[in-house]
Design a protein around this motif. Structure first.
Motif, PDB file in Angstrom:
ATOM      1  N   GLN A   1      11.155 -13.819   1.701  1.00 33.30           N
ATOM      2  CA  GLN A   1      11.642 -14.024   3.072  1.00 33.30           C
ATOM      3  C   GLN A   1      12.083 -12.685   3.677  1.00 33.30           C
ATOM      4  O   GLN A   1      12.524 -12.647   4.825  1.00 33.30           O
TER       5      GLN A   1
ATOM      6  N   GLN B   1       6.102 -23.591   5.361  1.00 38.27           N
ATOM      7  CA  GLN B   1       5.957 -22.259   5.949  1.00 38.27           C
ATOM      8  C   GLN B   1       4.736 -22.169   6.864  1.00 38.27           C
ATOM      9  O   GLN B   1       4.782 -21.503   7.894  1.00 38.27           O
TER      10      GLN B   1
ATOM     11  N   GLU C   1      10.918 -21.765   8.352  1.00 39.68           N
ATOM     12  CA  GLU C   1      11.548 -21.270   7.135  1.00 39.68           C
ATOM     13  C   GLU C   1      12.792 -22.115   6.872  1.00 39.68           C
ATOM     14  O   GLU C   1      13.505 -22.481   7.806  1.00 39.68           O
TER      15      GLU C   1
END
Lengths: 136, 136, 136, 136
Positions: free
Chosen positions: A20, B51, B56
């Protein structure tokens, strides 16, 4: 950080980031431990001095709240205080900040046990006194 | 484990142990993530499918209580359920057991954000429905 | 994979990725250890059986070549063989593949020591025989 | 350490130890990365400055030889030099010492790639010059 007398600094390692693009949330748990070790070194002769007296401090609880992402190479300050010493149990509280902004906070709970028998053992007087001095 | 419909298994790696001779407490936080990934694979098309829709899921809170030590090569079962879906927030709850004995439990909290803007975004209907089916 | 009789599978955990979006290169070193543990479980009664005879196997060298990136949730097969047993030293060789494509390869070197004195100790006959059977 | 102009210090974290009571061998791989990051900060404007020019440095090879165990709270000095810059490839060499005693040494190999296309890209002149100054 109000209410805290002690802090230690960590820098986010690349290995501590994830896909991320931010510091992985488990990395914070390791930084709390780094902060405890620094706190003990500053105030109680270090973790090894506790172990050398036949005592282990187990971690019985971890709680972290993530307020903002941390990124690779960020400099973080981990404010740490030791609280709630009772019998064989105590806690640390933490606030992690980056340049004055709160990134995360949380606490860990611990139990002191005999290193050999793993039975609960009262927090030694010298440790309680060292914490009392540190937090006064 | 009562109240749980889903579990995944992990084996304690040697790299996950520490000098106390037990699994390091931060390792559990990683296993909870492994369990979430397995849960999503089973029930919601996998984390990558989330995703791929531009969402997210950030971790906003972690809480673990350690009841017993885990050791190298222990086989652990991580029971997992997804709860409290509201707006852009949801939680997972966990119970980790070894041969019927509770080793740890805890929860994690999460927020769904737009992968590009990082602004909060409502949990998509299909995800809420997948969780409702999984937990019914 | 030619020349290998044994393999074990790992799936890339999210915690094992980094901000380049790929599995961090140190994660591979952990997977090699997971593979050694699986190899010993299959062929030599497990790592704990070695320890129970008062022997520790130290890692004295690690070498990994990274040919392709691995990503979150990738399924990897770690081919493993034990070679070059001489005196108190032996090596493992590895090839990590994803669906037939070589992702990484490498070796680790190890020394057997007495668990108490930490002095080098010859590889026990039963271990050498177990490896000979495994690699024949 | 002869032949080295740059070093950075790390302290072994408790989370980096394992059930053998020593620093886990994969921890050293992370420390080499910490040292590279410190080297780049000292000599080449930092890793982020490289990334900001659209270049990623991939790790293509890791080699570590472990000469002595490191333990919790040990202070280690990681000597680091950048060598063998050719085309899109370069290496770092390392020596890790504790109070003058060699604990481990090794090297890592790297390739520079375009951050977008992931194609090999020549090491930029400014980076080669910064390394030449650092190593002279």
């Amino acid at each position: 950080m109000e209410g805290y007398n002690f802090s230690t600094d960590v820098v986010v390692r690349f290995a501590e980031t994830d896909a991320q693009g931010i510091a992985h949330h488990a990395s914070f748990v390791v930084w709390l431990e780094v902060a405890r070790v620094a706190y003990l070194a500053e105030h109680a002769g270090g973790y090894l001095s506790i172990q050398s007296r036949g005592i282990e401090a187990l971690t019985t609880e971890v709680h972290v709240r993530y307020h903002r992402a941390a990124r690779f190479d960020d400099g973080l300050r981990v404010w740490t205080r030791c609280v709630d010493l009772r019998g064989a149990r105590f806690r640390y509280e933490y606030a992690i900040e980056r340049e004055g902004t709160l990134v995360a906070d949380g606490f860990t709970a611990h139990a002191t046990v005999d290193a050999t028998t793993h039975r609960p053992i009262r927090i030694p007087e010298w440790f309680a006194e060292a914490v009392a001095r540190a937090e006064s």
